[in-house]
Write a protein that holds these residues in place. Structure first.
Motif, PDB file in Angstrom:
ATOM      1  N   GLY A 163       9.283  45.270 -32.781  1.00 45.69           N
ATOM      2  CA  GLY A 163      10.207  45.696 -31.742  1.00 45.69           C
ATOM      3  C   GLY A 163      11.635  45.775 -32.245  1.00 45.69           C
ATOM      4  O   GLY A 163      12.373  46.714 -31.920  1.00 45.69           O
ATOM      5  N   ARG A 164      12.032  44.813 -33.060  1.00 43.68           N
ATOM      6  CA  ARG A 164      13.383  44.826 -33.622  1.00 43.68           C
ATOM      7  C   ARG A 164      13.570  46.031 -34.548  1.00 43.68           C
ATOM      8  O   ARG A 164      14.623  46.681 -34.536  1.00 43.68           O
ATOM      9  CB  ARG A 164      13.647  43.525 -34.379  1.00 43.68           C
ATOM     10  N   THR A 165      12.536  46.337 -35.344  1.00 48.96           N
ATOM     11  CA  THR A 165      12.601  47.489 -36.243  1.00 48.96           C
ATOM     12  C   THR A 165      12.749  48.786 -35.455  1.00 48.96           C
ATOM     13  O   THR A 165      13.431  49.725 -35.886  1.00 48.96           O
ATOM     14  CB  THR A 165      11.335  47.560 -37.114  1.00 48.96           C
ATOM     15  N   MET A 166      12.129  48.833 -34.285  1.00 52.07           N
ATOM     16  CA  MET A 166      12.214  50.033 -33.430  1.00 52.07           C
ATOM     17  C   MET A 166      13.534  50.105 -32.671  1.00 52.07           C
ATOM     18  O   MET A 166      13.803  51.087 -31.970  1.00 52.07           O
ATOM     19  CB  MET A 166      11.061  50.039 -32.423  1.00 52.07           C
ATOM     20  N   GLY A 167      14.345  49.055 -32.767  1.00 51.25           N
ATOM     21  CA  GLY A 167      15.623  49.044 -32.065  1.00 51.25           C
ATOM     22  C   GLY A 167      15.522  48.586 -30.635  1.00 51.25           C
ATOM     23  O   GLY A 167      16.444  48.807 -29.840  1.00 51.25           O
ATOM     24  N   LEU A 168      14.412  47.911 -30.293  1.00 52.00           N
ATOM     25  CA  LEU A 168      14.223  47.438 -28.924  1.00 52.00           C
ATOM     26  C   LEU A 168      14.874  46.070 -28.732  1.00 52.00           C
ATOM     27  O   LEU A 168      15.088  45.317 -29.679  1.00 52.00           O
ATOM     28  CB  LEU A 168      12.729  47.357 -28.603  1.00 52.00           C
ATOM     29  N   GLU A 169      15.149  45.736 -27.493  1.00 55.16           N
ATOM     30  CA  GLU A 169      15.807  44.471 -27.162  1.00 55.16           C
ATOM     31  C   GLU A 169      14.898  43.290 -27.453  1.00 55.16           C
ATOM     32  O   GLU A 169      13.686  43.346 -27.255  1.00 55.16           O
ATOM     33  CB  GLU A 169      16.198  44.475 -25.682  1.00 55.16           C
ATOM     34  N   TYR A 170      15.486  42.192 -27.940  1.00 56.00           N
ATOM     35  CA  TYR A 170      14.756  40.944 -28.149  1.00 56.00           C
ATOM     36  C   TYR A 170      14.458  40.305 -26.792  1.00 56.00           C
ATOM     37  O   TYR A 170      15.302  40.341 -25.908  1.00 56.00           O
ATOM     38  CB  TYR A 170      15.590  39.986 -29.008  1.00 56.00           C
TER      39      TYR A 170
END
Length: 339
Positions: A169-176
């Motif tokens: 998710g972080r790699t995709m730029g999504l919120e933690y």
């Protein structure tokens, strides 16, 4: 019998009062999640400081909501392993001090045993059963032979499923937290748009491996960016989530079939994942197995599950004295008596 539970293994400072291992009288949680979002993950030092600031008030609020005083509490259950060591020490030391000051028995509780016990406060499930414990730090298939007897049948060789989801998710730029964001956006995407490798391990056929899947999604994103290609984040999230859940369900189903289980339980933070819940329901419907999954409010870290498991540990004679320490790692099949 009323048990006061205390949980501080990660970024939630929690306290709860549970009666007879099943009835939740209070469940209070103070989280530092919003602060950790600034850094894309939990910062152990910040978590420890917030635990120290919050724990006294959280415990007092749990007692007040349950309409109890310490005189009504039969035992104090506290998470002592596994988790962030600094965070665990805050809860363990507070519990030790409170137990000593009030002359109340102290019960050490394994965090993953607590997650399994979240099903006891969510429904009427009783051991024995087969349990998939899946969270940010752990992925296990566990035979729960009794309330205090656990056997590890399969586990991850490297990354946990929740960790893989969060980092993807972080790699995709999504919120933690990335896993939650992936679950939220996946229904908008095509889960067959991207194909990821199916991890294979040698030795135990029930073990998992998620590091290769995590690397595959990272490489997919980086390669596309280098070529200037557009990525559908919804498609990528849905496809990656499908691959992770397929791994979990495939191994869980294999164990249940080969070892003749007809009662399936799922626990841990990732048990809140909608895809996992849906696929587990399909699997159990195919085989006519029973399925128990915690209520969403008990999927994440909380103290009600620690108090619930603490009740059964206490009944089994597991108590500790002021020498109790915290441990960053600890197998679920070990307890305070056997370490």
């Amino acid at each position: 019998m009323k048990i006061l539970g205390i949980e501080s293994s990660c970024d939630e400072t929690a306290a709860a009062v549970v009666e007879d291992g099943r009835k939740v009288l209070s469940n209070i949680i103070a989280t530092s999640l919003e602060e950790h979002k600034l850094y894309g993950g939990v910062v152990p030092e910040i978590a420890s400081r917030r635990h120290a600031e919050s724990i006294s008030g959280v415990v007092n609020e749990a007692l007040a909501q349950a309409e109890c005083t310490m005189a009504d509490i039969d035992a104090i259950a506290v998470t002592y392993a596994p988790g962030l060591i600094g965070a665990l020490l805050v809860g363990v030391n507070f519990a030790k001090g409170l137990a000593l000051a009030t002359d109340t028995p102290l019960v050490p509780v394994h965090h993953l045993r607590g997650h399994i016990a979240s099903n006891y406060i969510s429904g009427d499930v009783q051991p024995p059963f087969l349990c998939l414990v899946v969270s940010g730090g752990h992925s296990h298939i566990v035979a729960v032979n009794s309330y205090t007897d656990f056997e590890i049948i399969g586990k991850t060789r490297d990354d946990a499923a929740g960790e893989a989801l969060d980092k993807a998710g972080r790699t995709m730029g999504l919120e933690y937290p990335g896993g939650v964001s992936i679950d939220r956006i996946s229904p908008q995407g095509n889960e067959n748009a991207y194909t990821f490798p199916k991890p294979k391990v040698t030795g135990c056929p029930y073990d998992f491996s998620f590091s290769g899947l995590k690397t595959a999604v990272i490489n997919t994103v980086h390669n596309a960016r280098q070529k200037g290609e557009e990525i559908s984040i919804a498609d990528l999230a849905a496809s990656f989530q499908k691959s992770v859940i397929d791994c979990l369900i495939t191994n869980l189903e294999r164990v249940a079939v080969e070892k003749n289980y007809d009662k399936i339980v799922i626990a841990g933070g990732v048990s809140a994942n909608s895809k996992l819940r849906a696929e587990a329901e399909k699997m159990c419907k195919r085989h006519k197995w029973s399925l128990n999954i915690p209520q969403l409010k008990y999927c994440g870290d909380n103290a009600a599950m620690i108090a619930a498991q603490g009740y059964y540990e206490f009944v089994d004679g597991v108590t500790a004295d002021e020498s109790l320490n915290a441990y960053a790692t600890m197998p679920i099949d070990k307890n305070y008596k056997t370490i």
